[in-house]
Design an enzyme around this catalytic site. Structure first.
Site, PDB file in Angstrom:
ATOM      1  N   VAL A 101      41.267  49.912  77.525  1.00 23.05           N
ATOM      2  CA  VAL A 101      41.301  48.933  76.444  1.00 23.05           C
ATOM      3  C   VAL A 101      39.878  48.479  76.177  1.00 23.05           C
ATOM      4  O   VAL A 101      39.173  48.033  77.101  1.00 23.05           O
ATOM      5  CB  VAL A 101      42.180  47.709  76.798  1.00 23.05           C
ATOM      6  CG1 VAL A 101      42.145  46.684  75.672  1.00 23.05           C
ATOM      7  CG2 VAL A 101      43.605  48.144  77.074  1.00 23.05           C
ATOM      8  N   GLY A 102      39.424  48.613  74.935  1.00 20.23           N
ATOM      9  CA  GLY A 102      38.107  48.133  74.550  1.00 20.23           C
ATOM     10  C   GLY A 102      38.208  46.908  73.670  1.00 20.23           C
ATOM     11  O   GLY A 102      39.295  46.376  73.439  1.00 20.23           O
ATOM     12  N   GLU A 104      37.775  46.779  70.561  1.00 26.17           N
ATOM     13  CA  GLU A 104      38.423  47.111  69.293  1.00 26.17           C
ATOM     14  C   GLU A 104      39.150  48.442  69.351  1.00 26.17           C
ATOM     15  O   GLU A 104      39.199  49.197  68.379  1.00 26.17           O
ATOM     16  CB  GLU A 104      37.377  47.137  68.172  1.00 26.17           C
ATOM     17  CG  GLU A 104      36.761  45.764  67.917  1.00 26.17           C
ATOM     18  CD  GLU A 104      35.672  45.802  66.862  1.00 26.17           C
ATOM     19  OE1 GLU A 104      35.219  46.909  66.503  1.00 26.17           O
ATOM     20  OE2 GLU A 104      35.275  44.718  66.393  1.00 26.17           O
ATOM     21  N   LYS A 119      42.686  57.739  70.859  1.00 29.56           N
ATOM     22  CA  LYS A 119      42.025  56.441  70.750  1.00 29.56           C
ATOM     23  C   LYS A 119      42.497  55.768  69.471  1.00 29.56           C
ATOM     24  O   LYS A 119      42.247  56.265  68.371  1.00 29.56           O
ATOM     25  CB  LYS A 119      40.507  56.614  70.735  1.00 29.56           C
ATOM     26  CG  LYS A 119      39.758  55.281  70.656  1.00 29.56           C
ATOM     27  CD  LYS A 119      38.262  55.481  70.772  1.00 29.56           C
ATOM     28  CE  LYS A 119      37.495  54.169  70.675  1.00 29.56           C
ATOM     29  NZ  LYS A 119      36.045  54.359  70.810  1.00 29.56           N
ATOM     30  N   GLY A 188      36.863  61.150  85.585  1.00 30.38           N
ATOM     31  CA  GLY A 188      35.931  60.162  86.120  1.00 30.38           C
ATOM     32  C   GLY A 188      36.267  58.748  85.723  1.00 30.38           C
ATOM     33  O   GLY A 188      37.362  58.443  85.245  1.00 30.38           O
ATOM     34  N   ASP A 222      25.674  51.185  70.226  1.00 33.09           N
ATOM     35  CA  ASP A 222      26.390  50.198  71.051  1.00 33.09           C
ATOM     36  C   ASP A 222      26.410  50.666  72.505  1.00 33.09           C
ATOM     37  O   ASP A 222      27.384  50.468  73.206  1.00 33.09           O
ATOM     38  CB  ASP A 222      27.816  50.013  70.531  1.00 33.09           C
ATOM     39  CG  ASP A 222      28.547  48.845  71.190  1.00 33.09           C
ATOM     40  OD1 ASP A 222      27.889  47.842  71.525  1.00 33.09           O
ATOM     41  OD2 ASP A 222      29.770  48.944  71.389  1.00 33.09           O
ATOM     42  N   PHE A 226      29.218  50.246  79.750  1.00 33.04           N
ATOM     43  CA  PHE A 226      30.642  50.289  79.425  1.00 33.04           C
ATOM     44  C   PHE A 226      31.003  51.487  78.554  1.00 33.04           C
ATOM     45  O   PHE A 226      32.183  51.767  78.338  1.00 33.04           O
ATOM     46  CB  PHE A 226      31.057  48.988  78.729  1.00 33.04           C
ATOM     47  CG  PHE A 226      30.813  47.762  79.554  1.00 33.04           C
ATOM     48  CD1 PHE A 226      31.637  47.461  80.626  1.00 33.04           C
ATOM     49  CD2 PHE A 226      29.738  46.930  79.283  1.00 33.04           C
ATOM     50  CE1 PHE A 226      31.408  46.338  81.407  1.00 33.04           C
ATOM     51  CE2 PHE A 226      29.494  45.809  80.059  1.00 33.04           C
ATOM     52  CZ  PHE A 226      30.332  45.514  81.134  1.00 33.04           C
ATOM     53  N   ASN A 227      30.004  52.189  78.029  1.00 33.40           N
ATOM     54  CA  ASN A 227      30.242  53.324  77.142  1.00 33.40           C
ATOM     55  C   ASN A 227      29.738  54.635  77.740  1.00 33.40           C
ATOM     56  O   ASN A 227      29.382  55.564  77.013  1.00 33.40           O
ATOM     57  CB  ASN A 227      29.563  53.080  75.788  1.00 33.40           C
ATOM     58  CG  ASN A 227      30.170  51.895  75.069  1.00 33.40           C
ATOM     59  OD1 ASN A 227      31.358  51.627  75.211  1.00 33.40           O
ATOM     60  ND2 ASN A 227      29.363  51.170  74.323  1.00 33.40           N
ATOM     61  N   ASP A 239      32.523  56.265  72.840  1.00 32.62           N
ATOM     62  CA  ASP A 239      32.593  55.118  71.914  1.00 32.62           C
ATOM     63  C   ASP A 239      31.465  55.154  70.884  1.00 32.62           C
ATOM     64  O   ASP A 239      30.469  54.432  71.000  1.00 32.62           O
ATOM     65  CB  ASP A 239      32.574  53.781  72.663  1.00 32.62           C
ATOM     66  CG  ASP A 239      33.806  53.573  73.524  1.00 32.62           C
ATOM     67  OD1 ASP A 239      34.819  54.233  73.257  1.00 32.62           O
ATOM     68  OD2 ASP A 239      33.749  52.772  74.476  1.00 32.62           O
TER      69      ASP A 239
END
Length: 285
Positions: A101-102, A104, A119, A188, A222, A226-227, A239
């Site tokens: 869950v991101g 957006e 996605k 991963g 971005d 986290f990406n 992302d």
């Protein structure tokens, strides 16, 4: 969550027609009046009311009285249209479990020709104004439902993946419909959740991927811990809906921010000192 699979399977052809009509008409109406929807579907009022009732019970359509009486397609309905199309194309056969869950988006496993990832883009659910300010594909004014903004976001990401793969370590793009992107499964874990044994190698690989993307005319826009996905010394950049072309007037600033985010993470977690100027020169050489 996307709409339950049994709802998608149970949709009648007439209900699909209603959803498609709402999708089309919502480019003109925030809430589609009943008489306009009746004219578009060619259904009797009783048939249309019955189908709308079923769709509202499945939370695919909503009804509102203010500022006027009308109906609107919501994300469950949009999910249904996308899943129906991807299934018809043979891209997927079944929807699996939630795997991420991101801010957006929601990411699910699915079965296609093997395991794939779906996605679901969910633009603007938290803050419309911040999205409008940050995203180049958002209109300056006028009606732009989240559904269509999410489709624009998905198309942006799909286009980036097509341009980058295989030169850059990104998921393989498989298909895109509306706000959903189908892509290859990446093994991963997220870099932010991992403790890698050779962080310098991973940092170098990330910078090399940023460089390859830059050579192809693309800046992530971005990028952070986290990406990035990592697995046994490999990494993938994920992302991509906020990417910009290197010709963009703010591309240098955006690239610098991406690099700083990565360098600060590796310094904070692993104590690696890497000068920004050196990293930037490595990327744009």
């Amino acid at each position: 969550m996307p709409v339950p699979a049994e709802y998608v399977r149970s949709l009648h052809a007439y209900e699909l027609r209603v959803l498609l009509a709402l999708e089309r008409l919502m480019r003109r109406y925030q809430w589609v009046p009943l008489d306009v929807l009746k004219s578009a579907t060619k259904f009797s009022e009783s048939e249309l009311s019955y189908r709308l009732g079923r769709l509202m019970a499945m939370d695919m359509v909503r009804y509102e009285k203010v500022p006027y009486e009308g109906y609107a397609l919501v994300f469950n309905g949009y999910d249904s249209l996308a899943l129906h199309t991807l299934t018809r194309r043979g891209t997927i056969q079944a929807l699996g479990t939630l795997i991420g869950v991101g801010k957006e988006s929601e990411v699910y496993e699915a079965m296609g020709l093997g395991v794939v990832v779906l996605k679901f883009h969910r633009v603007g659910q938290r803050s419309f104004q911040s999205v409008r300010l940050k995203r180049g594909y958002m209109p300056e004014a006028g009606h732009c439902p989240w559904l269509f903004a999410s489709t624009s976001s998905a198309k942006m990401e799909y286009d980036a993946l097509k341009a980058l793969h295989p030169a850059v370590s990104v998921p393989l793009p498989i298909d895109q419909n509306r706000h959903v992107v189908a892509m290859s499964y990446i093994p991963g874990v997220n870099l932010s959740q991992a403790t890698v044994t050779e962080p310098q190698i991973i940092l170098d690989e990330i910078l090399d991927n940023i460089r390859e993307a830059y050579r192809l005319g693309i800046v992530h826009g971005d990028l952070s811990e986290f990406n990035v996905m990592v697995d046994e010394g490999q990494c993938w950049l994920i992302d991509w809906p906020q990417w910009v072309e290197t010709a963009h007037p703010n591309a240098d600033e955006i690239l610098g921010r991406d690099i700083v985010n990565i360098l600060q993470y590796f310094k904070r977690k692993y104590g690696i000192e890497y000068a920004f100027d050196e990293a930037l020169a490595r990327v744009v050489e």
